[in-house]
Design an enzyme around this catalytic site. Sequence first.
Site, PDB file in Angstrom:
ATOM      1  N   CYS A 130       0.907  -1.083   0.127  1.00 17.20           N
ATOM      2  CA  CYS A 130       0.002   0.227   0.018  1.00 17.20           C
ATOM      3  C   CYS A 130       0.873   1.433   0.125  1.00 17.20           C
ATOM      4  CB  CYS A 130      -0.854  -0.008   1.279  1.00 17.20           C
ATOM      5  SG  CYS A 130      -1.972  -1.614   1.346  1.00 17.20           S
ATOM      6  N   HIS A 168      -4.100   6.339   3.190  1.00 18.63           N
ATOM      7  CA  HIS A 168      -4.262   5.076   2.483  1.00 18.63           C
ATOM      8  C   HIS A 168      -5.616   4.609   2.995  1.00 18.63           C
ATOM      9  CE1 HIS A 168      -4.111   0.950   1.222  1.00 18.63           C
ATOM     10  NE2 HIS A 168      -3.818   0.713   2.356  1.00 18.63           N
ATOM     11  N   ASN A 220     -10.013  -1.365  -0.049  1.00 17.51           N
ATOM     12  CA  ASN A 220      -8.594  -1.095   0.065  1.00 17.51           C
ATOM     13  C   ASN A 220      -7.902  -1.658  -1.252  1.00 17.51           C
ATOM     14  OD1 ASN A 220      -5.843  -1.415   0.334  1.00 17.51           O
ATOM     15  ND2 ASN A 220      -5.887  -2.405   2.476  1.00 17.51           N
TER      16      ASN A 220
HETATM   17  N1  ACO Z   1     -17.901 -10.211   9.395  1.00 22.02           N
HETATM   18  C1  ACO Z   1     -18.446 -10.716  10.184  1.00 22.02           C
HETATM   19  N2  ACO Z   1     -17.449 -10.898  11.417  1.00 22.02           N
HETATM   20  C2  ACO Z   1     -16.124 -10.880  11.146  1.00 22.02           C
HETATM   21  C3  ACO Z   1     -15.589 -10.440   9.652  1.00 22.02           C
HETATM   22  C4  ACO Z   1     -16.382 -10.296   8.790  1.00 22.02           C
HETATM   23  N3  ACO Z   1     -16.109  -9.918   7.716  1.00 22.02           N
HETATM   24  N4  ACO Z   1     -14.239 -10.557   9.769  1.00 22.02           N
HETATM   25  C5  ACO Z   1     -13.821 -10.946  11.189  1.00 22.02           C
HETATM   26  N5  ACO Z   1     -15.121 -11.140  11.778  1.00 22.02           N
HETATM   27  C6  ACO Z   1     -15.055 -11.573  13.357  1.00 22.02           C
HETATM   28  C7  ACO Z   1     -13.925 -12.277  13.855  1.00 22.02           C
HETATM   29  O1  ACO Z   1     -13.984 -13.499  13.601  1.00 22.02           O
HETATM   30  C8  ACO Z   1     -14.087 -11.682  15.354  1.00 22.02           C
HETATM   31  O2  ACO Z   1     -14.666 -12.672  16.003  1.00 22.02           O
HETATM   32  P1  ACO Z   1     -14.484 -13.143  17.403  1.00 22.02           P
HETATM   33  O3  ACO Z   1     -14.607 -11.992  18.294  1.00 22.02           O
HETATM   34  O4  ACO Z   1     -15.729 -14.174  17.675  1.00 22.02           O
HETATM   35  O5  ACO Z   1     -13.169 -13.782  17.219  1.00 22.02           O
HETATM   36  C9  ACO Z   1     -14.422 -10.220  15.172  1.00 22.02           C
HETATM   37  O6  ACO Z   1     -15.287  -9.976  13.898  1.00 22.02           O
HETATM   38  C10 ACO Z   1     -13.621  -9.293  15.305  1.00 22.02           C
HETATM   39  O7  ACO Z   1     -12.572  -9.488  14.465  1.00 22.02           O
HETATM   40  P2  ACO Z   1     -11.278  -8.504  14.486  1.00 22.02           P
HETATM   41  O8  ACO Z   1     -10.280  -9.140  13.508  1.00 22.02           O
HETATM   42  O9  ACO Z   1     -10.650  -8.587  15.938  1.00 22.02           O
HETATM   43  O10 ACO Z   1     -11.913  -7.464  13.934  1.00 22.02           O
HETATM   44  P3  ACO Z   1     -11.311  -5.765  13.676  1.00 22.02           P
HETATM   45  O11 ACO Z   1     -12.241  -4.756  14.406  1.00 22.02           O
HETATM   46  O12 ACO Z   1      -9.728  -5.765  14.150  1.00 22.02           O
HETATM   47  O13 ACO Z   1     -11.482  -5.535  12.328  1.00 22.02           O
HETATM   48  C11 ACO Z   1     -10.059  -5.445  10.386  1.00 22.02           C
HETATM   49  C12 ACO Z   1     -10.632  -6.265  11.350  1.00 22.02           C
HETATM   50  C13 ACO Z   1     -11.032  -4.512   9.693  1.00 22.02           C
HETATM   51  C14 ACO Z   1      -9.152  -6.225   9.425  1.00 22.02           C
HETATM   52  C15 ACO Z   1      -9.024  -4.291  11.009  1.00 22.02           C
HETATM   53  O14 ACO Z   1      -8.259  -5.114  12.027  1.00 22.02           O
HETATM   54  C16 ACO Z   1      -8.396  -3.660  10.050  1.00 22.02           C
HETATM   55  O15 ACO Z   1      -8.701  -2.764   9.265  1.00 22.02           O
HETATM   56  N6  ACO Z   1      -6.882  -3.652  10.213  1.00 22.02           N
HETATM   57  C17 ACO Z   1      -6.037  -3.002   9.311  1.00 22.02           C
HETATM   58  C18 ACO Z   1      -5.877  -3.174   7.966  1.00 22.02           C
HETATM   59  C19 ACO Z   1      -4.929  -2.296   7.202  1.00 22.02           C
HETATM   60  O16 ACO Z   1      -4.675  -1.447   7.334  1.00 22.02           O
HETATM   61  N7  ACO Z   1      -4.072  -3.035   6.408  1.00 22.02           N
HETATM   62  C20 ACO Z   1      -2.904  -2.412   5.889  1.00 22.02           C
HETATM   63  C21 ACO Z   1      -2.929  -2.312   4.332  1.00 22.02           C
HETATM   64  S1  ACO Z   1      -3.344  -3.715   3.381  1.00 22.02           S
HETATM   65  C22 ACO Z   1      -1.885  -4.154   2.237  1.00 22.02           C
HETATM   66  O17 ACO Z   1      -0.924  -3.795   2.598  1.00 22.02           O
HETATM   67  C23 ACO Z   1      -2.092  -5.066   1.102  1.00 22.02           C
END
Ligand code: ACO
Length: 333
Positions: free
Chosen positions: A119, A260, A290
């Site tokens: 990214c 980003h 993204n």
């Molecule tokens: N729908 C429903 N539930 C979901 C989903 C979904 N799509 N995805 C995960 N869950 C569930 C999980 O299983 C978990 O359930 P549990 O509590 O029973 O275990 C719960 O939701 C919480 O999951 P988390 O992973 O803790 O959710 P979080 O609030 O952290 O959000 C996310 C996840 C959106 C991926 C976030 O962590 C994020 O945006 N991270 C950064 C991403 C980023 O910036 N990437 C960098 C660039 S990408 C690149 O370089 C290509």
Amino acid sequence: MSEKTSVIDVCIAGTGSYVPEKILTNEELAARVDTSDEWIVTRTGIKERRIAADDEFTSHMASKAARRALEQAGLEPLDIELIIVATITPDTPTPATACHVQQQIGAFNAVAFDISAACSGFLYAMKISKRLISDGAFKNALIIGAEKLSTVTNWEDRSTCVLFGDGAGAAILRRAEPGEGSIVATEMGTDGNLTHLLEIPGGGSACPITSENVNQHTHTLNMQGKEVFKIAVNRMKEAAEKVIARAGWKAEEIACVIPHQANRRIIDAIADRLAVPNERVFINLHKYGNTSAASIAIAMDEANRTGAFKRGEYIVLVAFGAGLTWAAAAIRW
Ligand code: ACO
């Protein structure tokens, strides 16, 4: 990594972008995996994303964005001396996607190569080309961020498949004339201790393509989202602060921050920490998700074309991605 003041100023003479026609909504995804529009919007801010056609490659999207940027810059393809494509989804491992772009747009006088910084790739390309232009090696450069992430997405993994989309953005950099804008400061960084947080483990020399590896989805993106989230906020904030300080600007003087487009909550946290009002932070992730290296490039083009800033105003770009990598740029438009 920081820089000394450049001898020759480098400006952005044109921007362009392209997204595929096909829209994939949250509701459509909820019909495939155990998720909901409500979860995706609340946790990420994403409503829909674009998906490229089977016969539409990264280079095709990149070339469309490039033509739009060339047109805005008033340059012909044969004027271009350097093409850098930032991508983690090249058409082929070799040759570089930039070579296909050179051929497709007819920029046969340009040196062309790819860079891989996820990214952050578009801002890495910006810093590299800015330096090469200001050193006098090239008069101009076409930089592109382009991705077909739909080909490296595990469509059975709800934790990642809701996040990504396809598209391309481009910019033309050239020597600035007196009175024109310039890229005032740039910053980039890497932490190779954290490669495991965000990776496509298969398809390279460590895990070559075999039918067994493909069945195990090793060719798709894996991410430890929570860990990445925390580091992303801190690194993006620090990188943005560095370029703002180096440019000698105050937060209230910045007309537009283009972060980003990974997650609305990350964007809000950064705006907060930089003390930039939300209305000056450009957001289009609800439409595209993204798009990795394409993300800032598409957003900058949309912001430019919709009048989010004017000539002479100050803008800040800031990115974060796999590597882990991060980067920022302060631009007087
Ligand atoms: N729908 C429903 N539930 C979901 C989903 C979904 N799509 N995805 C995960 N869950 C569930 C999980 O299983 C978990 O359930 P549990 O509590 O029973 O275990 C719960 O939701 C919480 O999951 P988390 O992973 O803790 O959710 P979080 O609030 O952290 O959000 C996310 C996840 C959106 C991926 C976030 O962590 C994020 O945006 N991270 C950064 C991403 C980023 O910036 N990437 C960098 C660039 S990408 C690149 O370089 C290509």
